[in-house]
Design a protein around this motif. Structure first.
Motif, PDB file in Angstrom:
ATOM      1  N   MET A  16     -10.269  -4.123   4.660  1.00  0.00           N
ATOM      2  CA  MET A  16      -9.958  -3.118   5.672  1.00  0.00           C
ATOM      3  C   MET A  16     -10.389  -3.502   7.084  1.00  0.00           C
ATOM      4  N   GLY A  17     -11.197  -4.570   7.226  1.00  0.00           N
ATOM      5  CA  GLY A  17     -11.741  -4.856   8.551  1.00  0.00           C
ATOM      6  C   GLY A  17     -11.386  -6.209   9.140  1.00  0.00           C
ATOM      7  N   CYS A  18     -10.681  -7.071   8.364  1.00  0.00           N
ATOM      8  CA  CYS A  18     -10.366  -8.418   8.852  1.00  0.00           C
ATOM      9  C   CYS A  18      -9.020  -8.388   9.586  1.00  0.00           C
ATOM     10  N   PRO A  19      -8.997  -8.648  10.902  1.00  0.00           N
ATOM     11  CA  PRO A  19      -7.769  -8.478  11.695  1.00  0.00           C
ATOM     12  C   PRO A  19      -6.511  -9.181  11.149  1.00  0.00           C
ATOM     13  N   PRO A  20      -6.560 -10.481  10.750  1.00  0.00           N
ATOM     14  CA  PRO A  20      -5.321 -11.104  10.259  1.00  0.00           C
ATOM     15  C   PRO A  20      -4.785 -10.457   8.972  1.00  0.00           C
ATOM     16  N   GLN A  21      -5.700  -9.923   8.148  1.00  0.00           N
ATOM     17  CA  GLN A  21      -5.257  -9.231   6.932  1.00  0.00           C
ATOM     18  C   GLN A  21      -4.529  -7.937   7.299  1.00  0.00           C
ATOM     19  N   ILE A  22      -5.075  -7.231   8.268  1.00  0.00           N
ATOM     20  CA  ILE A  22      -4.472  -5.955   8.688  1.00  0.00           C
ATOM     21  C   ILE A  22      -3.083  -6.198   9.280  1.00  0.00           C
ATOM     22  N   THR A  23      -3.001  -7.111  10.254  1.00  0.00           N
ATOM     23  CA  THR A  23      -1.693  -7.368  10.892  1.00  0.00           C
ATOM     24  C   THR A  23      -0.731  -8.043   9.917  1.00  0.00           C
ATOM     25  N   GLY A  24      -1.260  -8.874   9.013  1.00  0.00           N
ATOM     26  CA  GLY A  24      -0.420  -9.532   8.017  1.00  0.00           C
ATOM     27  C   GLY A  24       0.241  -8.529   7.090  1.00  0.00           C
ATOM     28  N   ARG A  25      -0.527  -7.497   6.677  1.00  0.00           N
ATOM     29  CA  ARG A  25       0.041  -6.454   5.802  1.00  0.00           C
ATOM     30  C   ARG A  25       1.129  -5.664   6.531  1.00  0.00           C
ATOM     31  N   ILE A  26       0.885  -5.387   7.811  1.00  0.00           N
ATOM     32  CA  ILE A  26       1.884  -4.636   8.589  1.00  0.00           C
ATOM     33  C   ILE A  26       3.132  -5.480   8.778  1.00  0.00           C
ATOM     34  N   ASP A  41       3.827   8.388  -8.073  1.00  0.00           N
ATOM     35  CA  ASP A  41       2.817   9.198  -8.767  1.00  0.00           C
ATOM     36  C   ASP A  41       2.665   8.758 -10.217  1.00  0.00           C
ATOM     37  N   ALA A  42       3.791   8.435 -10.863  1.00  0.00           N
ATOM     38  CA  ALA A  42       3.752   7.988 -12.257  1.00  0.00           C
ATOM     39  C   ALA A  42       3.042   6.637 -12.373  1.00  0.00           C
ATOM     40  N   ILE A  43       3.231   5.755 -11.378  1.00  0.00           N
ATOM     41  CA  ILE A  43       2.550   4.448 -11.391  1.00  0.00           C
ATOM     42  C   ILE A  43       1.053   4.644 -11.188  1.00  0.00           C
ATOM     43  N   ILE A  44       0.681   5.564 -10.271  1.00  0.00           N
ATOM     44  CA  ILE A  44      -0.734   5.839 -10.009  1.00  0.00           C
ATOM     45  C   ILE A  44      -1.414   6.357 -11.275  1.00  0.00           C
ATOM     46  N   SER A  45      -0.688   7.148 -12.052  1.00  0.00           N
ATOM     47  CA  SER A  45      -1.260   7.755 -13.260  1.00  0.00           C
ATOM     48  C   SER A  45      -1.313   6.795 -14.443  1.00  0.00           C
ATOM     49  N   ALA A  46      -0.585   5.681 -14.375  1.00  0.00           N
ATOM     50  CA  ALA A  46      -0.492   4.758 -15.511  1.00  0.00           C
ATOM     51  C   ALA A  46      -1.797   3.991 -15.716  1.00  0.00           C
ATOM     52  N   VAL A  88      -3.529  -1.691 -10.546  1.00  0.00           N
ATOM     53  CA  VAL A  88      -4.603  -0.707 -10.776  1.00  0.00           C
ATOM     54  C   VAL A  88      -5.643  -0.783  -9.664  1.00  0.00           C
ATOM     55  N   ASP A  89      -6.047  -2.010  -9.301  1.00  0.00           N
ATOM     56  CA  ASP A  89      -7.054  -2.188  -8.243  1.00  0.00           C
ATOM     57  C   ASP A  89      -6.561  -1.602  -6.918  1.00  0.00           C
ATOM     58  N   PHE A  90      -5.284  -1.859  -6.596  1.00  0.00           N
ATOM     59  CA  PHE A  90      -4.723  -1.369  -5.334  1.00  0.00           C
ATOM     60  C   PHE A  90      -4.696   0.161  -5.317  1.00  0.00           C
ATOM     61  N   LEU A  91      -4.279   0.769  -6.433  1.00  0.00           N
ATOM     62  CA  LEU A  91      -4.049   2.212  -6.457  1.00  0.00           C
ATOM     63  C   LEU A  91      -5.300   3.028  -6.768  1.00  0.00           C
ATOM     64  N   LYS A  92      -6.406   2.348  -7.075  1.00  0.00           N
ATOM     65  CA  LYS A  92      -7.651   3.101  -7.240  1.00  0.00           C
ATOM     66  C   LYS A  92      -8.466   3.092  -5.940  1.00  0.00           C
ATOM     67  N   SER A  93      -7.961   2.356  -4.946  1.00  0.00           N
ATOM     68  CA  SER A  93      -8.626   2.315  -3.639  1.00  0.00           C
ATOM     69  C   SER A  93      -8.330   3.607  -2.882  1.00  0.00           C
ATOM     70  N   GLU A  94      -9.376   4.288  -2.464  1.00  0.00           N
ATOM     71  CA  GLU A  94      -9.202   5.557  -1.735  1.00  0.00           C
ATOM     72  C   GLU A  94      -8.416   5.352  -0.451  1.00  0.00           C
ATOM     73  N   VAL A 123      -4.838   7.196   0.519  1.00  0.00           N
ATOM     74  CA  VAL A 123      -4.672   7.956   1.771  1.00  0.00           C
ATOM     75  C   VAL A 123      -3.441   7.458   2.532  1.00  0.00           C
ATOM     76  N   LEU A 124      -3.273   6.123   2.584  1.00  0.00           N
ATOM     77  CA  LEU A 124      -2.102   5.548   3.265  1.00  0.00           C
ATOM     78  C   LEU A 124      -0.805   6.017   2.614  1.00  0.00           C
ATOM     79  N   ILE A 125      -0.761   5.974   1.274  1.00  0.00           N
ATOM     80  CA  ILE A 125       0.448   6.392   0.554  1.00  0.00           C
ATOM     81  C   ILE A 125       0.724   7.872   0.803  1.00  0.00           C
ATOM     82  N   SER A 126      -0.335   8.682   0.815  1.00  0.00           N
ATOM     83  CA  SER A 126      -0.192  10.113   1.078  1.00  0.00           C
ATOM     84  C   SER A 126       0.388  10.356   2.468  1.00  0.00           C
TER      85      SER A 126
END
Length: 664
Positions: free
Chosen positions: A425-435, A531-536, A556-562, A566-569
């Motif tokens: 969440m705090g490394c700039p190239p990771q943040i801009t790379g994801r965007i 929602d179904a993927i999050i619940s799986a 699972v690791d991605f979707l258990k991250s708070e 929040v981003l998906i919401s």
């Protein structure tokens, strides 16, 4: 003879002279005579503008100006090719083909792989209507006005051509023409162009087609696509295209085994240097179109074609410094910064070193003289060190242990080659790379927004994640560097339009590690909503077809991250598609859940692809080859005898397309 009759006569004559000279290489009149007739036609057309013809030979001289090249979606995707570098690669490929089609006798068409700018030409009723660059394979730029200036591109066809089709090929710049262009630039005190391929590609994007017309570009065609073509084999298609007026290279051969293919490859690896164009390998295609249909495609390439690449050119240069890049997933990539060196027509300054193991294996150090090749003649890579020239004060490379961007301590998971920065969440190239991944063409495809703009928006504090894109306002964009009113409006409109992107692409855009386009489609199809993927559970995810433990753990690791939830919401609240559209769901059933089909042959009432879609829309699975797990074979005409024998041996029921329709 009236002026109108003379115009028609001149057009016909000049078209024929063009074909004789540029396609057949057998000129029948002098350049002077040709120019005089062309001048006469230009004068007559200027006198009678009502007789304008978009395909007159006079368009070859250009004059049309294109300010912005329109982006056009290809009717038929332009795929990449898988590469091979050895006889063993080809033999393995041949075995896979034989297994899928159930036939040991497979013929191949071998063609030289010309190094140019890939192009798709569309013809309707024998007339060129559109020329589009390859782009990303899904869509490219409309460069019709510029391509019309290329003399070897037929504006009108002759013979028994189909009503509508696309033909693919390469726009190339012959060595002789390239040398002449560079001589003129040097004499004018300008820098010479680096290589024919890039010069050909750049020529197609010149705004003034009259400037394009001055360049000695050529167009070599090799692949026809469309419906109801009346052609059954690749080698036959080359002969047909040649008869219709296209410039199709004659250096192609029909081969009946990989032994014959290798004879063709070995011959041209030596004699390609006598050709007037750049070549970098041989393309081998399964000759039968029916077999091509059966083999189908992977997510990136046809299973029925392979590019055999000639051995890459190698040079020696000095490795000045090793630096480290951080990717969007946090993966660290070491980069060799080299003393600039000319390699296969381009100046190389950097090369990937892949990972710590690769550096240790080759014992690569700063200050070394290193051997550099282009993998597939595209991506530079270091393949070795000249130890005889190693400096006496050389020290081994110590791989970094902290992120070069944020300082976080690097981690390396067991069994993985790369180091990672865990500061998600705090490394700039990771943040801009994801965007940047989120906005890319195959993901959200946001127009008006590119990688540089993402960097600028992040730097200015306007975005810190991809959900922030949906809160951007025109007013806050205007103060940014190089951001005018229209640019800002286009960006905001592009973000708004992306809300229409379907669920499977939104899922891919989220940037979950190991979830590429194909996996995203599988998950979307199986679960129908986020929602179904999050619940799986992990076990449930692994049970999904072709989803392994590695992918499931990552999801699972991605979707258990708070933070990610929040981003998906937030994205949901902005109106993005996080479930399959109702109209699509209504057309799908689970009637064939757990049933595996193999589709083989030619069908009457539906195409093979339509049949496969019907199977998948009803919950079934389509397999490429027959096994004990196959439940049914849907067979049409010309089903291979080997496939039929295997089905009978395994006791797999063979049904017709009509039996299948009854089933659903």
């Amino acid at each position: 003879m009236t002026d109108k009759e003379r115009i028609l006569q001149l057009r016909e004559a000049l078209t024929n002279y063009n074909y004789q000279y540029y396609v057949l290489d057998t000129p029948v009149i002098s350049d002077y005579e040709f120019d005089m007739k062309l001048k006469e036609l230009q004068d007559l057309e200027a006198k009678y503008p009502e007789l304008f013809d978009a395909n007159s030979p006079t368009v070859r001289v250009g004059g049309m100006v294109t300010k912005n090249f329109e982006t056009v979606v290809h009717d038929y995707r332009m795929y990449s090719l898988e590469n091979s570098y050895s006889k063993e690669d080809l033999e393995d490929w041949e075995k896979r083909i034989q297994k899928i089609i159930g036939d040991d006798t497979v013929a191949f068409t071998c063609e030289l792989k010309y190094d140019g700018a890939s192009m798709s030409l569309t013809y309707e009723n024998g007339v060129l209507v559109k020329a589009v660059t390859r782009g990303d394979g899904f869509q490219g730029d409309d460069v019709t006005n510029n391509v019309k200036t290329i003399r070897s591109v037929p504006l009108k066809l002759t013979g028994d051509y189909p009503a509508k089709f696309d033909i693919r090929g390469e726009i190339v710049l012959p060595y002789e023409g390239f040398a002449k262009m560079n001589q003129e630039r040097i004499e004018a005190g300008e820098d010479p162009y680096m290589n024919p391929r890039n010069t050909a590609s750049g020529s197609l994007k010149l705004q003034d087609s009259a400037e394009v017309a001055k360049r000695p570009l050529d167009c070599l065609l090799y692949n026809i696509v469309g419906e109801n073509l009346g052609i059954t084999k690749q080698f036959e298609s080359l002969e047909k295209a040649r008869a219709w007026g296209f410039k199709v290279p004659k250096e192609s051969k029909l081969c009946n085994s990989t032994k014959e293919v290798m004879e063709f490859v070995n011959y041209w690896d030596v004699y390609r240097h006598n050709l007037p164009y750049e070549t970098d390998g041989v393309v081998i295609k399964v000759n039968s179109f029916q077999h091509q249909e059966e083999l189908g495609y992977t997510a990136k390439a046809p299973r029925w074609a392979m590019a055999y690449k000639f051995k890459a050119e190698q040079v020696v240069t000095k490795l000045d410094k090793i630096t480290y890049q951080v990717g969007r997933t946090g993966a660290i990539t070491p980069v060799a910064n080299l003393e600039p060196v000319l390699l296969a027509g381009t100046t190389v300054k950097r090369a990937s070193l892949h990972n710590a193991d690769q550096i240790a294996k080759l014992d690569i150090r700063e200050g070394d003289m290193v051997f550099v090749e282009k993998g597939g003649e595209i991506i530079p890579k270091i393949v070795g060190v000249d130890f005889a020239q190693r400096p006496v004060d050389s020290v081994p490379t110590n791989y970094i242990n902290a992120c070069p961007e944020c300082g976080a301590e690097l981690v390396r998971k067991e069994g993985e080659a790369q180091h990672y920065c865990p500061n998600y969440m705090g490394c700039p190239p990771q943040i801009t790379g994801r965007i940047q991944h989120f906005i890319s063409r195959k993901a959200m495809d946001i127009e008006g927004l590119g990688a540089e703009t993402v960097e600028l928006l992040f730097k200015e504090g306007l975005i810190t994640n991809y959900a922030d894109l949906y809160t951007l306002q025109v007013g806050e964009l205007l103060p940014l560097e190089r951001m005018a009113q229209k640019s800002a409006e286009n960006l905001v409109q592009g973000v708004e339009k992306s809300k229409e992107i379907p669920f499977e692409r939104v899922l891919f855009a989220l940037g979950i590690r190991y979830v590429g386009e194909t996996v995203a489609k599988k998950l979307a199809k199986h679960y129908k909503s986020i929602d179904a993927i999050i619940s799986a559970s992990l076990e449930e995810l692994v049970a999904v077809d072709e989803i392994g433990v590695k992918i499931a753990e990552s999801v699972v690791d991605f979707l258990k991250s708070e933070e990610n939830i929040v981003l998906i919401s937030r994205l949901k609240s902005y109106g993005l598609q996080f479930e399959i559209a109702k109209e699509i769901l209504e057309s799908q059933t689970e009637k064939l859940l757990g049933v595996t089909f193999v589709v083989s042959g030619v069908f009457e009432s539906v195409s093979r692809n339509e049949l496969k879609k019907m199977i998948e829309d009803n919950g079934g699975k389509v397999a490429s080859s027959i096994s004990s797990k196959t439940n049914y074979i849907v067979a049409g005409d010309n089903m291979g005898p080997s496939k039929k024998n295997k089905a009978e041996k395994l006791g797999v029921p063979i049904i017709s397309e009509y039996d299948f329709k009854e089933m659903i």
